[in-house]
Write an enzyme that holds these catalytic residues in place. Structure first.
Site, short mmCIF file in Angstrom:
data_model
loop_
_atom_site.label_atom_id
_atom_site.label_comp_id
_atom_site.label_asym_id
_atom_site.label_seq_id
_atom_site.Cartn_x
_atom_site.Cartn_y
_atom_site.Cartn_z
N HIS A 166 0.83 -1.20 0.00
CA HIS A 166 0.00 0.00 0.00
C HIS A 166 0.87 1.25 0.00
O HIS A 166 1.80 1.38 0.79
CB HIS A 166 -0.90 -0.01 1.24
CG HIS A 166 -1.88 1.13 1.29
ND1 HIS A 166 -2.84 1.34 0.32
CD2 HIS A 166 -2.04 2.13 2.20
CE1 HIS A 166 -3.55 2.40 0.64
NE2 HIS A 166 -3.08 2.90 1.77
N ASN A 199 -2.59 -6.17 6.87
CA ASN A 199 -1.31 -5.55 7.20
C ASN A 199 -1.25 -4.14 6.59
O ASN A 199 -1.41 -3.97 5.39
CB ASN A 199 -0.16 -6.40 6.65
CG ASN A 199 1.20 -5.92 7.11
OD1 ASN A 199 1.56 -4.76 6.93
ND2 ASN A 199 1.97 -6.81 7.71
N VAL A 253 1.11 -2.21 5.82
CA VAL A 253 2.17 -2.02 4.83
C VAL A 253 1.86 -2.78 3.54
O VAL A 253 2.30 -2.39 2.47
CB VAL A 253 3.53 -2.47 5.40
CG1 VAL A 253 4.62 -2.40 4.35
CG2 VAL A 253 3.91 -1.62 6.60
N GLU A 254 1.07 -3.82 3.63
CA GLU A 254 0.82 -4.67 2.47
C GLU A 254 -0.48 -4.29 1.76
O GLU A 254 -0.50 -3.42 0.91
CB GLU A 254 0.85 -6.14 2.89
CG GLU A 254 2.22 -6.53 3.44
CD GLU A 254 2.33 -7.98 3.85
OE1 GLU A 254 2.06 -8.86 3.00
OE2 GLU A 254 2.67 -8.25 5.01
N MET A 255 -1.61 -4.91 2.13
CA MET A 255 -2.86 -4.62 1.42
C MET A 255 -3.72 -3.60 2.16
O MET A 255 -4.62 -2.99 1.59
CB MET A 255 -3.60 -5.92 1.17
CG MET A 255 -2.80 -6.86 0.27
SD MET A 255 -3.43 -8.55 0.13
CE MET A 255 -4.78 -8.31 -1.03
#
Length: 359
Positions: free
Chosen positions: A110, A150, A152-154
């Site tokens: 993201h 998460n 930082v991720e999705m």
């Protein structure tokens, strides 16, 4: 003495030398001794018992695999609408056409934020005893839940938001009902994870090594057998075993300390016994899944082999031996299941489907 009497002996001598030289040149050269990799290699098959051939799929009685679950899980795996800004999917970091990785040290999520660890391959991950580098998820289904939430991720804000998004897509409501028949409310976060898990449990890539394990001596070349012998002699099978040829937990830097800010499982549990404990990566397709190590810091597979010998066994192996082992590792590369991993047509958004959110 007359000049004529001197010349004749010289001519005869020259002729004799020339004939001998010609005979020497005409004599076939002795064949070069075969290299170690060309010699017939004999492997004690008793040593191969630590390995297991890949199954057709990794079953779990808690999540029986059905065609309907797999079809749904395949769609969810590729769907970017499971991310906050609708620009990241499972396949973004675990590209199925690239042996389940994205080829980067750490993956952008993201707002292009980079994760702290290398994205491991999803192929054959059903053979791991635990998931994630620190083993914090017990199975594929629990692992599937993590990246979606998460930040930082999705970066989805909550499970409720994910379920709201899925329920806003009519095609998904129907697909969930087919995959989980008899449930009053089939569209749940747990069921989403079960569908993705069912799909991933059939991401297996058998290779020539499996044929060799089954008894086909010709499945590996002599050079690959030579590399396998070196692999076994070094003790690599201590950690890299089972059907995935990896997947257990082990200390990184067992003999020679490995310098890393990332302390592995210790960062999760805060228990000293877990310091530098990481899940052992699978060696299936390993020559295709670089860069290597938990931080993606190693760009040459031969370097990775030498570092493992050093840190895990305190050995300094030669470039020749490392190269031989890499030759064996190439035999672990399987064929990608092209039809199984083809991107499916995704169901259309509904009028209430949330829009991308870049914040």
């Amino acid at each position: 003495m007359k000049l004529k009497s001197l010349v004749r002996p010289l001519i005869l001598a020259a002729a004799t030398v020339g004939t001998a030289a010609f005979a020497q040149a005409a004599k076939p050269a002795a064949p070069a001794a075969p290299t170690a990799a060309q010699q017939k290699v004999v492997i004690d098959r008793a040593l191969l018992g630590v390995f297991k051939a890949l199954p057709a799929r990794f079953e779990d009685t808690k999540n029986p695999i059905t065609p309907e679950k797999v079809e749904l899980g395949r769609m969810l795996y590729f769907d970017t609408r499971l991310s906050k800004n609708q620009d990241v999917s499972c396949n973004s970091c675990h590209d199925l056409n690239k042996y389940g990785v994205d080829g980067k040290p750490t993956s952008p999520g993201h707002k292009k934020q980079l994760g702290g660890r290398n994205s491991p391959t999803v192929y054959n991950a059903g053979g791991h005893i635990l998931q994630f580098w620190d083993g914090r998820a017990p199975n594929l289904e629990e692992q599937a839940k993590g990246p979606i939430l998460n930040p930082v991720e999705m970066a989805m804000p909550s499970e409720a938001r994910v379920v709201e998004t899925l329920k806003s897509i009519p095609g998904y409501v129907t697909a969930f009902q087919k995959a989980f028949p008899g449930q009053a409310d089939a569209v749940t976060y747990d069921n989403m994870a079960k569908a993705i898990g069912a799909f991933e449990r059939q991401l297996v890539t058998p290779s020539r090594f499996d044929k060799y394990l089954a008894g086909d001596e010709k499945a590996l070349t002599e050079a690959e057998k030579h590399g396998l012998k070196k692999f076994l002699e070094q003790g690599c099978q201590t950690c890299h075993n089972g059907p995935a040829i990896g997947g257990s937990l082990q200390k990184l830097g067992l003999v020679v300390p490995f310098q890393s800010k990332d302390q592995g499982r210790f960062d999760l549990t805060k228990q000293e016994s877990d310091r530098m404990i990481f899940r052992v990566p699978t060696l299936r397709n390993v020559t295709k899944t670089g860069p290597w190590f938990h931080d993606g810091s190693i760009t040459e597979i031969q370097t990775a082999v030498k570092l493992m010998a050093q840190h895990q066994f305190g050995k300094q192996i030669t470039d020749e031996d490392a190269k031989a082992i890499v030759t064996f590792l190439d035999s672990l590369t399987g064929e990608l299941p092209k039809s199984y991993i083809a991107k499916p047509k995704l169901p259309a958004s509904g009028p209430k489907t949330p829009k991308p959110d870049p914040t």
